[in-house]
Design a protein around this motif. Structure first.
Motif, mmCIF file in Angstrom:
data_model
loop_
_atom_site.group_PDB
_atom_site.id
_atom_site.type_symbol
_atom_site.label_atom_id
_atom_site.label_comp_id
_atom_site.label_asym_id
_atom_site.label_seq_id
_atom_site.Cartn_x
_atom_site.Cartn_y
_atom_site.Cartn_z
ATOM 1 N N ILE A 499 26.485 -10.737 -5.785
ATOM 2 C CA ILE A 499 26.443 -9.075 -5.926
ATOM 3 C C ILE A 499 27.392 -9.201 -6.240
ATOM 4 N N VAL A 500 28.841 -10.272 -6.089
ATOM 5 C CA VAL A 500 29.955 -9.946 -6.731
ATOM 6 C C VAL A 500 30.253 -11.620 -7.604
ATOM 7 N N GLY A 501 31.855 -11.700 -8.097
ATOM 8 C CA GLY A 501 32.188 -12.739 -9.237
ATOM 9 C C GLY A 501 31.776 -12.713 -10.688
ATOM 10 N N ASP A 502 31.011 -13.584 -10.663
ATOM 11 C CA ASP A 502 30.689 -13.730 -11.875
ATOM 12 C C ASP A 502 30.780 -12.778 -12.779
ATOM 13 N N GLU A 503 31.548 -12.961 -13.434
ATOM 14 C CA GLU A 503 31.974 -11.703 -14.969
ATOM 15 C C GLU A 503 31.152 -11.678 -15.817
ATOM 16 N N SER A 504 30.536 -12.869 -16.326
ATOM 17 C CA SER A 504 29.217 -12.827 -17.549
ATOM 18 C C SER A 504 27.622 -12.330 -16.473
ATOM 19 N N ASP A 505 27.473 -11.220 -17.766
ATOM 20 C CA ASP A 505 26.246 -10.791 -17.264
ATOM 21 C C ASP A 505 25.053 -11.413 -18.731
ATOM 22 N N SER A 506 24.329 -12.275 -17.625
ATOM 23 C CA SER A 506 23.110 -12.498 -18.430
ATOM 24 C C SER A 506 22.477 -12.254 -19.396
ATOM 25 N N LYS A 519 39.170 1.897 -15.139
ATOM 26 C CA LYS A 519 38.951 1.409 -13.297
ATOM 27 C C LYS A 519 39.781 2.864 -12.755
ATOM 28 N N PRO A 520 38.949 3.316 -11.755
ATOM 29 C CA PRO A 520 39.730 3.795 -10.930
ATOM 30 C C PRO A 520 40.816 2.849 -10.016
ATOM 31 N N GLY A 521 41.358 3.767 -8.991
ATOM 32 C CA GLY A 521 42.015 2.857 -8.285
ATOM 33 C C GLY A 521 40.411 2.380 -6.602
ATOM 34 N N ASP A 522 40.408 1.363 -6.284
ATOM 35 C CA ASP A 522 39.937 0.842 -5.582
ATOM 36 C C ASP A 522 39.829 0.272 -3.877
ATOM 37 N N SER A 523 39.438 1.395 -2.866
ATOM 38 C CA SER A 523 39.566 1.309 -1.835
ATOM 39 C C SER A 523 39.055 -0.288 -1.203
ATOM 40 N N LYS A 524 38.946 -0.858 0.012
ATOM 41 C CA LYS A 524 38.512 -2.423 0.296
ATOM 42 C C LYS A 524 38.015 -1.848 1.375
ATOM 43 N N PRO A 525 36.622 -2.840 2.028
ATOM 44 C CA PRO A 525 35.995 -2.731 3.155
ATOM 45 C C PRO A 525 37.172 -3.164 4.439
ATOM 46 N N GLY A 526 36.929 -2.611 4.703
ATOM 47 C CA GLY A 526 37.543 -3.059 6.667
ATOM 48 C C GLY A 526 36.850 -4.542 6.898
ATOM 49 N N GLY A 527 35.268 -4.419 6.799
ATOM 50 C CA GLY A 527 34.920 -5.594 7.892
ATOM 51 C C GLY A 527 35.237 -7.178 6.891
ATOM 52 N N SER A 528 35.555 -8.117 7.509
ATOM 53 C CA SER A 528 35.555 -10.048 7.072
ATOM 54 C C SER A 528 34.038 -10.367 6.531
ATOM 55 N N GLY A 530 33.194 -13.236 6.178
ATOM 56 C CA GLY A 530 32.796 -14.808 6.236
ATOM 57 C C GLY A 530 33.267 -15.336 5.203
ATOM 58 N N THR A 531 33.647 -16.776 4.943
ATOM 59 C CA THR A 531 34.495 -18.250 5.073
ATOM 60 C C THR A 531 33.908 -17.933 3.241
ATOM 61 N N GLU A 532 33.443 -17.393 3.103
ATOM 62 C CA GLU A 532 32.986 -16.954 1.319
ATOM 63 C C GLU A 532 34.796 -16.600 0.704
ATOM 64 N N SER A 533 34.821 -17.304 -0.709
ATOM 65 C CA SER A 533 36.014 -16.065 -1.392
ATOM 66 C C SER A 533 35.947 -15.055 -1.259
ATOM 67 N N GLY A 534 34.668 -14.480 -1.655
ATOM 68 C CA GLY A 534 33.984 -13.497 -2.226
ATOM 69 C C GLY A 534 33.451 -13.301 -3.963
ATOM 70 N N PRO A 698 35.790 -8.804 -6.630
ATOM 71 C CA PRO A 698 37.117 -9.672 -5.910
ATOM 72 C C PRO A 698 38.269 -9.272 -6.082
ATOM 73 N N ALA A 699 39.339 -9.221 -5.290
ATOM 74 C CA ALA A 699 40.928 -8.276 -5.053
ATOM 75 C C ALA A 699 41.008 -9.512 -4.896
ATOM 76 N N ALA A 700 42.693 -9.956 -5.057
ATOM 77 C CA ALA A 700 43.564 -10.924 -4.734
ATOM 78 C C ALA A 700 43.170 -11.330 -3.648
ATOM 79 N N ASP A 701 43.282 -10.969 -2.093
ATOM 80 C CA ASP A 701 43.418 -11.776 -1.018
ATOM 81 C C ASP A 701 41.789 -11.494 -1.266
ATOM 82 N N GLY A 702 41.249 -11.987 -1.411
ATOM 83 C CA GLY A 702 39.940 -11.712 -1.525
ATOM 84 C C GLY A 702 38.773 -11.029 -0.452
#
Length: 796
Positions: A499-506, A519-528, A530-534, A698-702
């Motif tokens: 879904i997100v993360g791994d930059e290389s595509d198989s 790249k456009p400027g992107d908005s961030k979702p307002g929800g959490s 979980g404890t995953e890093s993204g 993933p953004a810098a803040d997770g």
């Protein structure tokens, strides 16, 4: 049809003074509400018509200009009073677009099939004159084209708009810059009426640029861009000019442009009046509107008014009081004339109010006979969104199971058949029937199949009885072994699983272009999340891995060949159920001896044996829907989907929220599992649709940067196909890339297109060249009232 949304480009509404710049589309994401209740791989449908889609013509009562009278005023309902008249700002909306289309240059307009067409009122020609070493487009302006202040429309206006929208000057508070960031320079040609645009990167959708075109005094400086066109437009260049924008009364008044060089506007005045959807029936009946987009309930009232035209004073069998039975009426009369004075007084007051309501309704119905309904299919589609970062739906097997459980044809028929419109499920995320890029790619996911859905759920570990407290699933956790395996860059099985993360595509990369090229400027979702890093790695069990691999092989094959027989991605044969989902056959009328216990009702064929669960938790999905008065039909569709999921053991928790919060607080922020909302279609899918299906990063803040991909499901390969299509100047090759991207989107199962939305417009019958436009751009100068003799001929 009520709708809620934000411009493509924002994940949620932003302060209009500091929106992020994006290359998002120009339209709104709509929540299908009031209008909903009106009522396999490319080429793998049941026939050629289904594979290519059925085109519904526009319904505008076309008439030649010689048949339309000069003069008059028309009042046209809009949903909002525009907060800005600058279409490139974050708070621009459909009302902004409507006004801009009548008063500003549109260099290219759309025909009935959504194809861009050069607008001769502004352009003598526009074409690519050089492809190597760089793409160069030469625009030759109409020599008569002038702004309302008398200045020629030309190169200075192009330069000012490019500089405002290319994203290099952050003082401009722009909402989108799609395509403008690819321009390297703009030069004057032989004169100011010739404009040479040189692109730093090839851009297939160059026709989307400079529409609308604003004058340089709006675009030339940040202050004038940011504030100068919010409440007015001093300089215009369309068949109409903006006389006044009165936010207090909610009206924008346009009048005929005396400097217009084209065919003169038939109307003297065009008024866009803000009337909310739930008040349009009353406004039409009160004679306050001449044109209004409406929902099913208002359309029903207009149809009933026409049917009752010959009633001649008889009481209507619909509306207030129609459901009162003779017994209830007798009881009311008895109470009103009884000896209990207080009860009698209350009942008399209630009867008085009822009489007033009945009379008001009857009067409105009589007035509504003065309107006709013009209908077509709107250039927008309704989808079921599956949140790929939410609970069980992080597993693509569960998403695919949900998709396979849904009978999209049944939903389309429920919405469109009552209107007499073709009831075909939509086969593409990126084009609608009739568009050249349309192909039915749904076979990359598979048709409705209860057994296939159940097999996918079982493979994901969701089994009957799995929700029992403390119960452990059989064997090791599904996919646990696969999770430990190192990801192979040669494998096809993982594309779409990340879904997100791994930059290389198989997948083998379709080209060297990178998703980050623009790249456009992107908005961030307002929800959490979980404890995953993204990073959400979805490692399937072996059987599902093979199924996923097969899906992507099919998707690749469809992209290359464009046609293949429908396949069952779960490897099972399709069930032969009847339309209601039950197996045909069985013996009726058998008798048992007296005293025999009644047998339990047999389960539906193929239905799950009770709710599914895993690790002691039931498989329950939050289905978020709007609760507003215009959303009854949307909720009905949601309930139908819920019933379909119940058959495979998936429970849904229906959550109803206010229309105002539905999009910004739930869809954009990711606070849902399942949701229904709509996207408008576009003539430029490579540009406009990419942010909707871009792989979240993933953004810098997770948190996740999702652009407009509110399902949060995407792959690198999809992004690369979009980027290739955007840079491909061969139109046929670009369309092929778009179709390949669509097949991949189907296989990822984050968004399930259901049907194209119906378009219903109430119009005074004497009005010509206006109504349900479908894809086509309105020609405002041709709208008007038919001449008396023409109107009489139309009745005969």
């Amino acid at each position: 049809m009520s709708h809620v949304g934000v411009p493509r480009g924002e994940a949620a509404p932003a302060n209009h003074r500091r929106p992020r710049r994006t290359r998002a589309a120009r339209c709104l994401a709509l929540v299908t509400a009031g209008v909903l209740g009106l009522p396999a791989l490319a080429g793998c449908g049941s026939g050629d018509d289904e594979a290519q889609g059925v085109v519904v013509p526009q319904d505008i009562a076309p008439a030649g200009r010689d048949q339309v009278a000069d003069g008059g005023a028309v009042r046209w309902a809009v949903d909002t009073t525009p907060a800005t008249l600058n279409a490139f700002q974050a708070d621009a909306d459909a009302s902004t677009t409507r006004i801009a289309g009548a008063v500003l240059p549109s260099l290219f307009t759309l025909d009935e099939r959504g194809r861009p067409q050069r607008n001769p009122d502004y352009l003598e020609s526009a074409e690519i004159v050089e492809r190597e070493p760089k793409q160069v487009v030469l625009y030759k302006m109409n020599q008569q084209a002038v702004w309302s202040d008398g200045r020629e429309i030309g190169a200075p206006d192009f330069v000012a708009q490019w500089r405002a929208l290319n994203g290099r000057d952050t003082a401009y508070w722009t909402a989108r810059n799609a395509g403008y960031e690819r321009i390297e320079r703009i030069e004057r040609g032989a004169n100011d009426l010739e404009v040479r645009v040189t692109f730093a990167k090839p851009y297939a959708d160059w026709r989307s640029l400079f529409t609308p075109l604003y004058p340089k005094d709006v675009m030339g400086k940040p202050n004038s861009f940011n504030d100068g066109a919010r409440a007015g437009l001093k300089t215009t260049a369309g068949p109409f000019t903006l006389k006044e924008l009165d936010r207090a009364s909610g009206e924008a008044t346009l009048e005929r442009n005396p400097r217009w060089w084209g065919q003169s506007s038939k109307l003297d005045t065009l008024v866009f009046r803000t009337v909310t959807r739930d008040k349009r029936a009353a406004a039409l009946a009160a004679g306050e509107l001449d044109i209004a987009d409406i929902g099913r309930s208002t359309a029903d009232r207009v149809a009933l008014a026409a049917r009752d035209a010959g009633a001649k004073g008889q009481q209507l069998n619909h509306g207030p009081g129609a459901a009162v039975t003779p017994a209830a009426a007798l009881r009311s009369w008895a109470i009103a004339h009884g000896s209990a004075e207080e009860e009698a007084a209350v009942e008399l007051e209630a009867r008085r109010k009822s009489r007033e309501a009945i009379k008001k309704y009857a009067d409105e119905q009589a007035a509504l006979r003065g309107f006709v309904i013009r209908k077509s299919l709107e250039p927008a589609y309704t989808q079921l969104a599956l949140n790929g970062t939410s609970g069980p739906l992080t597993d693509d097997r569960v998403r695919r199971a949900v998709a396979r459980a849904i009978d999209r044809r049944a939903l389309a028929e429920a919405v469109l058949k009552p209107l007499g419109l073709p009831a075909h499920p939509l086969g593409s995320h990126l084009a609608l029937a009739g568009q050249e890029a349309y192909a039915d790619s749904s076979g990359a996911l598979g048709d409705q199949d209860t057994e296939a859905a159940q097999a996918l759920l079982a493979d994901a570990g969701w089994k009957p009885g799995g929700a029992a407290a403390g119960q452990k699933p059989d064997g090791a956790k599904a996919g646990s072994a696969a999770e430990k395996k190192k990801k192979s860059t040669e494998s096809e099985a993982d594309d779409g699983m990340y879904i997100v993360g791994d930059e290389s595509d198989s997948d083998s990369k379709p080209g060297d272009s990178k998703p980050g090229d623009s790249k456009p400027g992107d908005s961030k979702p307002g929800g959490s999340y979980g404890t995953e890093s993204g990073t959400y790695v979805l490692a399937p069990a072996p059987a599902a891995a093979l199924q996923g691999q097969a899906l992507r092989m099919q998707a690749r094959f469809i992209g290359a060949k464009g046609s293949i027989g429908a396949k069952d991605s779960a490897g099972s044969a399709r069930t032969k159920d009847s339309a209601d989902g039950k197996k045909k056959g069985g013996v009726a009328g058998a008798y048992a001896p007296l005293g025999t216990a009644a047998p339990t009702a047999p389960a539906e064929a193929g239905a799950a044996r009770g709710p599914l669960g895993k690790n002691g938790k039931p498989l329950t999905l939050r289905f978020v829907l709007p609760s507003g008065p215009g959303s009854e039909s949307l909720r009905t569709v949601g309930e139908k989907i819920s019933g379909m999921l119940e058959r495979v053991g998936v429970r849904t928790e229906m959550v109803k929220v206010s229309d105002d919060s539905y999009f910004k607080d739930h869809i954009a922020s990711g606070d849902y599992d399942l949701a229904l909302y709509s996207w408008p279609a576009t003539a430029y899918p490579a540009t406009d649709a990419r942010p909707i299906f871009a792989k979240p990063e993933p953004a810098a803040d997770g948190t996740l940067v999702v652009e407009q991909n509110y399902t949060r499901v995407g792959t690198d390969h999809i992004d690369q196909l979009f980027d290739q299509a955007m840079a491909e100047l061969d139109e046929a090759a670009a369309r092929d890339l778009v179709k390949r991207a669509d097949a991949r989107i189907w296989a990822a199962a984050g968004s399930i297109p259901l049907f194209q939305r119906p378009e219903l417009v109430a119009v005074k019958p004497g009005l010509a060249n206006v109504g349900a436009f479908g894809f086509a751009t309105p020609r405002y100068q041709d709208i008007g009232f038919k001449k008396a003799e023409t109107a009489k001929q139309g009745k005969n």
